[in-house]
Design a protein around this motif. Sequence first.
Motif, PDB file in Angstrom:
ATOM      1  N   ALA A 144       0.825  -1.199   0.000  1.00 52.48           N
ATOM      2  CA  ALA A 144       0.000   0.000   0.000  1.00 52.48           C
ATOM      3  C   ALA A 144       0.866   1.259   0.000  1.00 52.48           C
ATOM      4  O   ALA A 144       0.571   2.237  -0.692  1.00 52.48           O
ATOM      5  CB  ALA A 144      -0.933   0.001   1.204  1.00 52.48           C
ATOM      6  N   MET A 145       1.948   1.240   0.772  1.00 47.67           N
ATOM      7  CA  MET A 145       2.824   2.410   0.821  1.00 47.67           C
ATOM      8  C   MET A 145       3.511   2.630  -0.517  1.00 47.67           C
ATOM      9  O   MET A 145       3.659   3.767  -0.978  1.00 47.67           O
ATOM     10  CB  MET A 145       3.850   2.232   1.940  1.00 47.67           C
ATOM     11  N   ALA A 146       3.936   1.550  -1.168  1.00 43.50           N
ATOM     12  CA  ALA A 146       4.549   1.688  -2.491  1.00 43.50           C
ATOM     13  C   ALA A 146       3.538   2.240  -3.482  1.00 43.50           C
ATOM     14  O   ALA A 146       3.881   3.048  -4.356  1.00 43.50           O
ATOM     15  CB  ALA A 146       5.084   0.345  -2.961  1.00 43.50           C
ATOM     16  N   GLY A 147       2.275   1.826  -3.351  1.00 47.35           N
ATOM     17  CA  GLY A 147       1.248   2.348  -4.238  1.00 47.35           C
ATOM     18  C   GLY A 147       1.044   3.836  -4.059  1.00 47.35           C
ATOM     19  O   GLY A 147       0.988   4.588  -5.033  1.00 47.35           O
ATOM     20  N   TRP A 155       7.565   7.393  -8.999  1.00 48.17           N
ATOM     21  CA  TRP A 155       8.714   6.499  -8.981  1.00 48.17           C
ATOM     22  C   TRP A 155       8.249   5.085  -9.270  1.00 48.17           C
ATOM     23  O   TRP A 155       7.367   4.563  -8.561  1.00 48.17           O
ATOM     24  CB  TRP A 155       9.401   6.539  -7.617  1.00 48.17           C
ATOM     25  N   PRO A 156       8.801   4.425 -10.280  1.00 48.67           N
ATOM     26  CA  PRO A 156       8.413   3.047 -10.556  1.00 48.67           C
ATOM     27  C   PRO A 156       8.880   2.092  -9.467  1.00 48.67           C
ATOM     28  O   PRO A 156       9.892   2.324  -8.797  1.00 48.67           O
ATOM     29  CB  PRO A 156       9.092   2.748 -11.891  1.00 48.67           C
ATOM     30  N   LEU A 214      -5.271  10.565  -3.403  1.00 45.16           N
ATOM     31  CA  LEU A 214      -4.519   9.315  -3.296  1.00 45.16           C
ATOM     32  C   LEU A 214      -4.611   8.708  -1.893  1.00 45.16           C
ATOM     33  O   LEU A 214      -4.183   7.564  -1.687  1.00 45.16           O
ATOM     34  CB  LEU A 214      -3.048   9.551  -3.637  1.00 45.16           C
ATOM     35  N   GLY A 215      -5.126   9.480  -0.931  1.00 44.82           N
ATOM     36  CA  GLY A 215      -5.265   8.960   0.422  1.00 44.82           C
ATOM     37  C   GLY A 215      -4.556   9.745   1.495  1.00 44.82           C
ATOM     38  O   GLY A 215      -4.609   9.375   2.674  1.00 44.82           O
ATOM     39  N   ALA A 216      -3.877  10.841   1.131  1.00 41.75           N
ATOM     40  CA  ALA A 216      -3.232  11.680   2.141  1.00 41.75           C
ATOM     41  C   ALA A 216      -4.278  12.489   2.897  1.00 41.75           C
ATOM     42  O   ALA A 216      -5.347  12.798   2.365  1.00 41.75           O
ATOM     43  CB  ALA A 216      -2.220  12.622   1.492  1.00 41.75           C
ATOM     44  N   THR A 217      -3.948  12.838   4.121  1.00 44.38           N
ATOM     45  CA  THR A 217      -4.833  13.654   4.944  1.00 44.38           C
ATOM     46  C   THR A 217      -4.066  14.854   5.489  1.00 44.38           C
ATOM     47  O   THR A 217      -2.837  14.825   5.615  1.00 44.38           O
ATOM     48  CB  THR A 217      -5.395  12.840   6.119  1.00 44.38           C
ATOM     49  N   ASP A 218      -4.783  15.914   5.821  1.00 48.42           N
ATOM     50  CA  ASP A 218      -4.155  17.095   6.384  1.00 48.42           C
ATOM     51  C   ASP A 218      -3.655  16.806   7.796  1.00 48.42           C
ATOM     52  O   ASP A 218      -4.273  16.038   8.547  1.00 48.42           O
ATOM     53  CB  ASP A 218      -5.148  18.253   6.411  1.00 48.42           C
TER      54      ASP A 218
END
Length: 245
Positions: A144-147, A155-156, A214-218
């Motif tokens: 999940a973190m790589a995604g 970054w591939p 993408l799923g980031a939060t403040d």
Amino acid sequence: MTLQLVQVNYKARDHEALGQFWADALGWGVSSEGPGVTNVEPIGFDWPDPTAVCVDVVAVPDPETVKYRAHLDLATTSEAHQAELVARLKELGATPADIGQGDVPWTVMADPEGNVFCVLEPRPLYQDTGPIAAVVVACADPRAMAGFWGEAVNWPVHELTDDFARLRAPEGVGPYLEFVRKPTAETVWTRVHLDVLPQPSETHAAEVDRLRTLGATDSDVGQGDAPWTVLADPEGNQFCVLRRT
């Protein structure tokens, strides 16, 4: 739309001393963008450039002393180079560190303010990365973190399993970004975090919005009215989206 991973940010009691340690350790130079900040970059480096992920050291009154999820792995070219580097780092103020690694071919150390890092044995994979082989992050779910981070900085992925993920800049230069599965890892990195920068063709606001999708939060770390934006990735790790000046 994309961002560039530009630096690892360290909080420190003495930003000048810790910055000088890392400059000497990496063979880089120091500069300062303002009071309380020491920038550590390759000598003659035209920031930002994918050939290096730099180190930024920022003064805070009382940085926390718990273990953090992010650390640096340093590259070596031979067993003799590894031994020489470890000896030189000790002279600079680094100390051996025991994090339960056992009998491993790499050396675990702590910088003068207690931040753990590793001096790797020579590995062919890291012979062209520069002095920093990889920025390593402990996490619960490497896939999940790589995604998330792969989409964030474009970054591939070079290697992906349930326990490990490895990414690198599409130009094939600079250090790797690696995620290692450790379910009991601390939930945040507040003393050591990543900084990303929008490409010249992108706006800061648009990239922050994209990261949220993408799923980031403040995240509020007491930054106040800062020119950068603090977000947290899907596992709660804070990072900063800088602005171009």
